[in-house]
Design an enzyme around this catalytic site. Structure first.
Site, short mmCIF file in Angstrom:
data_model
loop_
_atom_site.label_atom_id
_atom_site.label_comp_id
_atom_site.label_asym_id
_atom_site.label_seq_id
_atom_site.Cartn_x
_atom_site.Cartn_y
_atom_site.Cartn_z
N VAL A 43 0.86 -1.19 0.00
CA VAL A 43 0.00 0.00 0.00
C VAL A 43 0.90 1.24 0.00
O VAL A 43 1.62 1.47 0.97
CB VAL A 43 -0.93 0.02 1.24
N GLU A 44 0.85 1.98 -1.09
CA GLU A 44 1.63 3.23 -1.18
C GLU A 44 0.76 4.42 -0.79
O GLU A 44 -0.46 4.32 -0.69
CB GLU A 44 2.15 3.41 -2.61
N CYS A 53 4.82 -2.40 3.24
CA CYS A 53 5.10 -3.60 2.47
C CYS A 53 3.98 -4.64 2.64
O CYS A 53 3.36 -4.75 3.70
CB CYS A 53 6.40 -4.24 2.92
N GLU A 55 4.29 -7.81 3.01
CA GLU A 55 4.59 -8.81 4.03
C GLU A 55 4.13 -8.36 5.42
O GLU A 55 3.56 -9.12 6.19
CB GLU A 55 6.10 -9.10 4.09
N CYS A 88 12.15 -7.09 2.67
CA CYS A 88 13.12 -6.08 3.12
C CYS A 88 13.49 -6.34 4.58
O CYS A 88 12.87 -7.16 5.28
CB CYS A 88 12.54 -4.68 2.93
N CYS A 91 10.63 -5.94 7.19
CA CYS A 91 9.69 -7.07 7.20
C CYS A 91 10.32 -8.29 7.84
O CYS A 91 9.63 -9.04 8.56
CB CYS A 91 9.21 -7.37 5.78
ZN LIG Z 1 9.27 -4.95 3.59
#
Ligand SMILES: [Zn+2]
Length: 132
Positions: A43-44, A53, A55, A88, A91
């Site tokens: 979700v941006e 992110c 995850e 990342c 996450c």
């Molecule tokens: Zn992430």
């Protein structure tokens, strides 16, 4: 639910991605020790630092819905610099807190042509963890 089903769940959730800025659709699915599955999509936001992110959306959902302890995380994403995209660092740290170092991590291409499996311990071997 087997690994293919978990990857399929993540792949279907890619359609839920909110990515008007990057157009980089990715989604995750988490399997818990009670057999529950929770999905999440990236979700941006126009304030770019507020993006979340896929995850972490899926991992937080396991907590918010009391779905059990995560035992596997599948991520379906376009490649990054030609390589399968892995979670990342942020996450991974959240996954360590909720699932522990034995959490299985599956990553796959959107078209399912390639995938790999590893563990959180391999991806974040020295991450700080709560004492049990
Ligand atoms: Zn992430």
């Amino acid at each position: 639910m087997d690994d293919t089903d978990l990857i399929d769940a993540a792949s279907r959730a890619r359609a839920l991605s909110h990515v008007p800025y990057s157009e980089f659709s990715m989604a995750a699915a988490v399997l818990t020790d009670t057999g529950e599955v929770r999905v999440g999509a990236v979700v941006e936001n126009v304030s770019l630092g507020l993006a979340m992110c896929a995850e972490r959306v899926a991992l937080f959902s396991t907590v918010a819905t009391d779905a059990g302890r995560p035992v596997a995380l599948a991520l379906v994403s376009p490649r990054t610099s030609g390589s399968l995209t892995h979670p990342c660092g942020a996450c991974l740290q959240v996954a360590l807190e909720l699932g522990g170092p034995e959490l299985r991590v599956l990553v796959a291409d959107p078209d399912g042509t390639a995938s790999t499996e590893t563990t959180l311990a391999e991806l974040l071997p020295m991450g700080p963890a709560k004492r049990s």
